[in-house]
Design an enzyme around this catalytic site. Sequence first.
Site, PDB file in Angstrom:
ATOM      1  N   LYS A 208      10.625  34.438  19.624  1.00 13.04           N
ATOM      2  CA  LYS A 208       9.456  33.687  19.172  1.00 13.04           C
ATOM      3  C   LYS A 208       8.203  34.558  19.060  1.00 13.04           C
ATOM      4  O   LYS A 208       7.424  34.435  18.118  1.00 13.04           O
ATOM      5  CB  LYS A 208       9.194  32.515  20.123  1.00 13.04           C
ATOM      6  CG  LYS A 208       8.077  31.605  19.630  1.00 13.04           C
ATOM      7  CD  LYS A 208       8.015  30.290  20.372  1.00 13.04           C
ATOM      8  CE  LYS A 208       6.957  29.387  19.717  1.00 13.04           C
ATOM      9  NZ  LYS A 208       6.867  28.081  20.371  1.00 13.04           N
TER      10      LYS A 208
ATOM     11  N   MET B  84      47.620  15.185   8.704  1.00 13.67           N
ATOM     12  CA  MET B  84      48.306  16.472   8.766  1.00 13.67           C
ATOM     13  C   MET B  84      48.973  16.650  10.129  1.00 13.67           C
ATOM     14  O   MET B  84      50.068  17.204  10.232  1.00 13.67           O
ATOM     15  CB  MET B  84      47.311  17.606   8.497  1.00 13.67           C
ATOM     16  CG  MET B  84      47.933  18.965   8.368  1.00 13.67           C
ATOM     17  SD  MET B  84      49.221  19.007   7.115  1.00 13.67           S
ATOM     18  CE  MET B  84      48.320  19.609   5.690  1.00 13.67           C
TER      19      MET B  84
ATOM     20  N   PHE C  54      14.359  28.772  29.046  1.00 10.09           N
ATOM     21  CA  PHE C  54      14.641  27.509  28.368  1.00 10.09           C
ATOM     22  C   PHE C  54      15.217  27.764  26.967  1.00 10.09           C
ATOM     23  O   PHE C  54      14.660  28.531  26.203  1.00 10.09           O
ATOM     24  CB  PHE C  54      13.350  26.687  28.258  1.00 10.09           C
ATOM     25  CG  PHE C  54      13.555  25.404  27.510  1.00 10.09           C
ATOM     26  CD1 PHE C  54      14.417  24.426  27.991  1.00 10.09           C
ATOM     27  CD2 PHE C  54      12.892  25.183  26.309  1.00 10.09           C
ATOM     28  CE1 PHE C  54      14.620  23.240  27.288  1.00 10.09           C
ATOM     29  CE2 PHE C  54      13.094  24.004  25.600  1.00 10.09           C
ATOM     30  CZ  PHE C  54      13.960  23.023  26.097  1.00 10.09           C
ATOM     31  N   GLN C  55      16.334  27.123  26.693  1.00  6.61           N
ATOM     32  CA  GLN C  55      17.026  27.242  25.403  1.00  6.61           C
ATOM     33  C   GLN C  55      17.353  28.687  25.046  1.00  6.61           C
ATOM     34  O   GLN C  55      17.299  29.082  23.889  1.00  6.61           O
ATOM     35  CB  GLN C  55      16.235  26.558  24.284  1.00  6.61           C
ATOM     36  CG  GLN C  55      16.161  25.048  24.518  1.00  6.61           C
ATOM     37  CD  GLN C  55      15.702  24.261  23.312  1.00  6.61           C
ATOM     38  OE1 GLN C  55      14.892  24.726  22.523  1.00  6.61           O
ATOM     39  NE2 GLN C  55      16.232  23.057  23.172  1.00  6.61           N
TER      40      GLN C  55
ATOM     41  N   GLU D 261      23.002  21.135  12.964  1.00  7.69           N
ATOM     42  CA  GLU D 261      22.985  22.531  12.508  1.00  7.69           C
ATOM     43  C   GLU D 261      24.306  22.973  11.885  1.00  7.69           C
ATOM     44  O   GLU D 261      24.335  23.838  11.021  1.00  7.69           O
ATOM     45  CB  GLU D 261      22.608  23.470  13.653  1.00  7.69           C
ATOM     46  CG  GLU D 261      21.135  23.389  14.062  1.00  7.69           C
ATOM     47  CD  GLU D 261      20.851  22.320  15.103  1.00  7.69           C
ATOM     48  OE1 GLU D 261      21.756  21.497  15.377  1.00  7.69           O
ATOM     49  OE2 GLU D 261      19.728  22.299  15.642  1.00  7.69           O
TER      50      GLU D 261
HETATM   51  C1  LIG Z   1      45.644  22.791   6.337  1.00 11.24           C
HETATM   52  C2  LIG Z   1      45.682  24.118   5.635  1.00 11.24           C
HETATM   53  C3  LIG Z   1      46.783  24.489   4.890  1.00 11.24           C
HETATM   54  C4  LIG Z   1      46.825  25.679   4.186  1.00 11.24           C
HETATM   55  N1  LIG Z   1      47.891  25.945   3.383  1.00 11.24           N
HETATM   56  C5  LIG Z   1      47.826  27.002   2.530  1.00 11.24           C
HETATM   57  C6  LIG Z   1      48.835  27.211   1.528  1.00 11.24           C
HETATM   58  O1  LIG Z   1      49.798  26.470   1.429  1.00 11.24           O
HETATM   59  N2  LIG Z   1      48.680  28.252   0.682  1.00 11.24           N
HETATM   60  C7  LIG Z   1      47.602  29.089   0.732  1.00 11.24           C
HETATM   61  O2  LIG Z   1      47.488  29.973  -0.099  1.00 11.24           O
HETATM   62  N3  LIG Z   1      46.672  28.946   1.682  1.00 11.24           N
HETATM   63  C8  LIG Z   1      46.745  27.909   2.566  1.00 11.24           C
HETATM   64  N4  LIG Z   1      45.740  27.735   3.485  1.00 11.24           N
HETATM   65  C9  LIG Z   1      44.633  28.703   3.523  1.00 11.24           C
HETATM   66  C10 LIG Z   1      44.956  29.928   4.372  1.00 11.24           C
HETATM   67  O3  LIG Z   1      44.771  29.618   5.723  1.00 11.24           O
HETATM   68  C11 LIG Z   1      44.044  31.123   3.977  1.00 11.24           C
HETATM   69  O4  LIG Z   1      42.705  30.750   4.110  1.00 11.24           O
HETATM   70  C12 LIG Z   1      44.233  31.583   2.553  1.00 11.24           C
HETATM   71  O5  LIG Z   1      45.597  31.668   2.240  1.00 11.24           O
HETATM   72  C13 LIG Z   1      43.589  32.939   2.336  1.00 11.24           C
HETATM   73  O6  LIG Z   1      43.378  33.150   0.989  1.00 11.24           O
HETATM   74  P1  LIG Z   1      43.261  34.587   0.358  1.00 11.24           P
HETATM   75  O7  LIG Z   1      44.440  35.406   0.702  1.00 11.24           O
HETATM   76  O8  LIG Z   1      42.945  34.381  -1.065  1.00 11.24           O
HETATM   77  O9  LIG Z   1      42.087  35.299   1.152  1.00 11.24           O
HETATM   78  P2  LIG Z   1      40.529  35.082   1.321  1.00 11.24           P
HETATM   79  O10 LIG Z   1      40.292  34.566   2.683  1.00 11.24           O
HETATM   80  O11 LIG Z   1      39.910  34.373   0.202  1.00 11.24           O
HETATM   81  O12 LIG Z   1      40.097  36.604   1.365  1.00 11.24           O
HETATM   82  C14 LIG Z   1      39.749  37.293   0.238  1.00 11.24           C
HETATM   83  C15 LIG Z   1      40.330  38.696   0.218  1.00 11.24           C
HETATM   84  O13 LIG Z   1      39.775  39.325  -0.922  1.00 11.24           O
HETATM   85  C16 LIG Z   1      39.042  40.474  -0.546  1.00 11.24           C
HETATM   86  N5  LIG Z   1      37.855  40.552  -1.389  1.00 11.24           N
HETATM   87  C17 LIG Z   1      36.694  39.874  -1.262  1.00 11.24           C
HETATM   88  N6  LIG Z   1      35.851  40.211  -2.240  1.00 11.24           N
HETATM   89  C18 LIG Z   1      36.485  41.133  -3.002  1.00 11.24           C
HETATM   90  C19 LIG Z   1      36.128  41.865  -4.162  1.00 11.24           C
HETATM   91  N7  LIG Z   1      34.942  41.714  -4.753  1.00 11.24           N
HETATM   92  N8  LIG Z   1      37.023  42.738  -4.657  1.00 11.24           N
HETATM   93  C20 LIG Z   1      38.244  42.902  -4.073  1.00 11.24           C
HETATM   94  N9  LIG Z   1      38.633  42.235  -2.983  1.00 11.24           N
HETATM   95  C21 LIG Z   1      37.760  41.350  -2.462  1.00 11.24           C
HETATM   96  C22 LIG Z   1      38.728  40.319   0.908  1.00 11.24           C
HETATM   97  O14 LIG Z   1      38.592  41.571   1.513  1.00 11.24           O
HETATM   98  C23 LIG Z   1      39.943  39.545   1.411  1.00 11.24           C
HETATM   99  O15 LIG Z   1      40.993  40.408   1.743  1.00 11.24           O
HETATM  100  C24 LIG Z   1      45.725  26.563   4.249  1.00 11.24           C
HETATM  101  C25 LIG Z   1      44.626  26.231   5.026  1.00 11.24           C
HETATM  102  C26 LIG Z   1      44.596  25.017   5.707  1.00 11.24           C
HETATM  103  C27 LIG Z   1      43.377  24.682   6.504  1.00 11.24           C
HETATM  104  C1  LIG Z   2      37.378  20.702  13.836  1.00  8.29           C
HETATM  105  C2  LIG Z   2      38.846  20.563  13.757  1.00  8.29           C
HETATM  106  N1  LIG Z   2      39.527  19.937  14.752  1.00  8.29           N
HETATM  107  C3  LIG Z   2      40.866  19.766  14.658  1.00  8.29           C
HETATM  108  C4  LIG Z   2      41.560  20.239  13.577  1.00  8.29           C
HETATM  109  C5  LIG Z   2      43.089  20.077  13.495  1.00  8.29           C
HETATM  110  N2  LIG Z   2      43.434  19.221  12.360  1.00  8.29           N
HETATM  111  C6  LIG Z   2      43.849  19.738  11.178  1.00  8.29           C
HETATM  112  S1  LIG Z   2      44.119  18.574  10.015  1.00  8.29           S
HETATM  113  C7  LIG Z   2      43.721  17.338  11.074  1.00  8.29           C
HETATM  114  C8  LIG Z   2      43.745  15.903  10.639  1.00  8.29           C
HETATM  115  C9  LIG Z   2      42.699  15.571   9.658  1.00  8.29           C
HETATM  116  O1  LIG Z   2      42.660  14.178   9.499  1.00  8.29           O
HETATM  117  P1  LIG Z   2      41.983  13.525   8.240  1.00  8.29           P
HETATM  118  O2  LIG Z   2      40.619  14.079   8.043  1.00  8.29           O
HETATM  119  O3  LIG Z   2      42.066  12.035   8.364  1.00  8.29           O
HETATM  120  O4  LIG Z   2      42.846  14.041   7.037  1.00  8.29           O
HETATM  121  P2  LIG Z   2      44.354  13.703   6.607  1.00  8.29           P
HETATM  122  O5  LIG Z   2      45.204  14.796   7.115  1.00  8.29           O
HETATM  123  O6  LIG Z   2      44.696  12.384   7.199  1.00  8.29           O
HETATM  124  O7  LIG Z   2      44.295  13.670   5.131  1.00  8.29           O
HETATM  125  C10 LIG Z   2      43.385  17.861  12.336  1.00  8.29           C
HETATM  126  C11 LIG Z   2      43.024  17.036  13.507  1.00  8.29           C
HETATM  127  C12 LIG Z   2      40.816  20.908  12.588  1.00  8.29           C
HETATM  128  N3  LIG Z   2      41.407  21.453  11.511  1.00  8.29           N
HETATM  129  N4  LIG Z   2      39.473  21.021  12.681  1.00  8.29           N
END
Ligand SMILES: Cc1cc2nc3c(=O)[nH]c(=O)nc-3n(C[C@H](O)[C@H](O)[C@H](O)COP(=O)(O)OP(=O)(O)OC[C@H]3O[C@@H](n4cnc5c(N)ncnc54)[C@H](O)[C@@H]3O)c2cc1C
Ligand SMILES: Cc1ncc(C[n+]2csc(CCOP(=O)(O)OP(=O)(O)O)c2C)c(N)n1
Lengths: 566, 163
Positions: free
Chosen positions: A162, A479, A112-113, A50
Amino acid sequence: MNLSGAEILVRCLQEEGVEHVFGYPGGAVLHIYDALFQQDQVKHVLVRHEQGAVHAADGYARATGRTGVVLVTSGPGATNAVTGIATAYMDSIPLVVLTGQVPTSLIGNDAFQEVDNVGITRPCVKHNFLVKDVNDIAETIKKAFYIASTGRPGPVLVDIPKDVTDPKVKVPFVYPDQIRMRSYNPTVKGHPGQIRRAVEMMLAAKRPMIYSGGGVILGRAAEPLTRLTRQLGFPITNTLMGLGGYPASDRQFVGMLGMHGTYEANMAMHHCDVLIAIGARFDDRVTGNLAKFCPTAKIVHIDVDPASISKNVKVDVPIVGEVDTVLQEMIRLLEHEGGQPDGEALKAWWAQIEEWRGMNCLRYRMSDEVIKPQYVVEKLWEITGGDAYVTSDVGQHQMWAAQYYRFDKPNRWINSGGLGTMGFGLPAALGVKTAFPEAEVVCITGEGSIQMNIQELSTALQYYLPVKVVSLNNRYLGMVRQWQEFFYSGRYAMSYMEALPDFVKLAEAYGHVGMRIEKPGDVEGALREAFALKDRLVFMDFQTDPTENVYPMVPAGAGLNEMILV
Amino acid sequence: MRHIISILMENEAGALSRVAGLFSARGYNIESLCVAPTQDDTLSRLTLVTRGDDQIIEQILKQLNKLIEVVKVQDIEDAPHIERELMLIKLQAAGADRDEVMRLCEIFRGNIIDVTETSYTAQLVGPGEKLDAFIEALGRIPVIEVVRSGALGISRGPRGMTV
Ligand SMILES: Cc1cc2nc3c(=O)[nH]c(=O)nc-3n(C[C@H](O)[C@H](O)[C@H](O)COP(=O)(O)OP(=O)(O)OC[C@H]3O[C@@H](n4cnc5c(N)ncnc54)[C@H](O)[C@@H]3O)c2cc1C
Ligand SMILES: Cc1ncc(C[n+]2csc(CCOP(=O)(O)OP(=O)(O)O)c2C)c(N)n1
Ligand SMILES: [Mg+2]
């Protein structure tokens, strides 16, 4: 004509123009499945878990801009869906999730469930409903689609006991044309006075910077954003969620910002005097240390959600409204009133930015021995003409995809930013491919993430969804390993995968094509070969450099101007 | 700073838990919360007391407004208003203490609403500080039980909070 609850539900989906539902059957939703089976307008994609159903519907929604639809059973079906729902919630993705529930007479009996779906999902949905009467189905579904797709979009869950879909209980069906809710009126148009103030501030700027995010993609505003940015000649950066909102190959684009943003983007943020934030929410991965964020800037913020404004960073000109209409209004003001930005100041500002750009912060050292992950993404970009739909999982590979695949169009880059859900990439790719069977769809993943929803390779075979999987296999939870190298003196606690499956055989076992690529010299050839296999899912297992890190990096607690470069 | 926030919301099952859940999920503090139907039976009115600096209060108001079932939110601190709270308090009262309790009740305009040989139960209405002061004034008279409604608030003047 009188219809049963199950039939009504399916009719509602038809009325909403739903073409695909991603789901998994079970006892509580059997009546609904039976009704789905007896029509062919709404097609159902049977996933293998799911969570995969929700990510697939989510990928579908991100690529098309339409609301994704999910159908799962009560109890474990619903709890399995929760990670997917939270993923969509954090990135504001419109979904309608239909969950089965035990019959109304048994609710609260530990039947159940039975699980309290409304309660479990309350903190990670835009809204949810429990339908207790067959006569309420149509209006509730209408509301669900309306709420999910308007204002700041998000997932809406409808929990259906259901007995409410009992085929023996038939009632008249009328689908409401319109819905009015006194308690929900998403603001659309920005305040004209505020827009005018913002434009004045932008024109007076000496060191302006545009910072746009996911709101531009969600609000289908890439076109006006591009027009306005070109008209003004300002530098622009995109968040991870905003990539593709402005063409990455354009000169005015200075790359992504934030923790793994470019040197030039982060430096320009730090030194700008007017910041124009457009559909972005000042996430902590973007701002770094708030106390050091944009110390000299006046800030304009356009966002449809008032709660996004001044949440983390106090702004000077808040504009609550849809990005599209606000940007159009700004363009109109500029055109009609002939305001011009400060050309002299802008020239000096660009000279400074070019100097930062000259650092070439995304350079990496090629090797003849071991495949550099960045190189794979660059080649992928080249071979797909920069025009593929790219989904990703979470980790280093996600950042390299964001940095090296230059997105010129919106809705092409599909990843979990807010929740950072490993296991998102493959099912999301299947959702995209369902929507656009003719398009090239690639999932960039890691050997860790792909194993979190690898079972969906089976769904891909059943529904003929020949996506390409590009696995950057570094044998590490890379990472995590990177943080351990930087901040835990190289104590690599449980981030090495001792045992990995043979992904080639695994792909073959699922009925697909597998390839293992070990030498840098083979990368391009392998990619070409894989993409030539138009009608097959190809799993490319690239054995990449396990020691490679993502640069630049803003460490926790630092300001955007305090990056670790290579 | 302390704020009294009034909320009109759809009188539907689950609406209250959304408000309560919002406060716990986002780490906002709730000092008291009070909810009941209004003259319009499709609406209930919720009054809550919270604390926070201006930025937190602004976020609380915005986040409350985002809840789909919330129709209207007001920080009643913004305008002249009246605050009242109801307290039911059960006191051990025997011998000379019985007169003392009666006297205090009179001073604080309370009523005795239940009597036994060894106890009195009093009812008092007023702003929170007045109720606190009553308890303070009891001195060494033992308190058996205190039930307080939490604050209710309403704006002064002819205008009401309507949808
Ligand atoms: C491993 C990892 C590393 C990351 N590193 C970075 C990084 O280096 N840099 C980075 O930028 N992010 C990074 N992120 C992502 C970060 O965590 C956020 O998800 C991201 O920065 C949010 O993007 P955003 O501000 O564009 O907001 P979003 O989450 O895209 O939110 C959208 C915003 O726009 C508004 N909005 C929506 N629709 C409309 C509309 N029609 N009109 C006006 N407003 C609207 C919403 O209200 C909201 O405030 C990383 C994520 C991960 C998992
Ligand atoms: C469901 C979930 N569990 C744990 C994490 C924490 N986490 C962030 S990046 C990462 C490693 C991901 O490994 P891989 O898919 O091999 O990517 P790589 O960083 O090696 O490119 C982990 C464990 C997560 N983001 N999501
Ligand atoms: Mg890895």
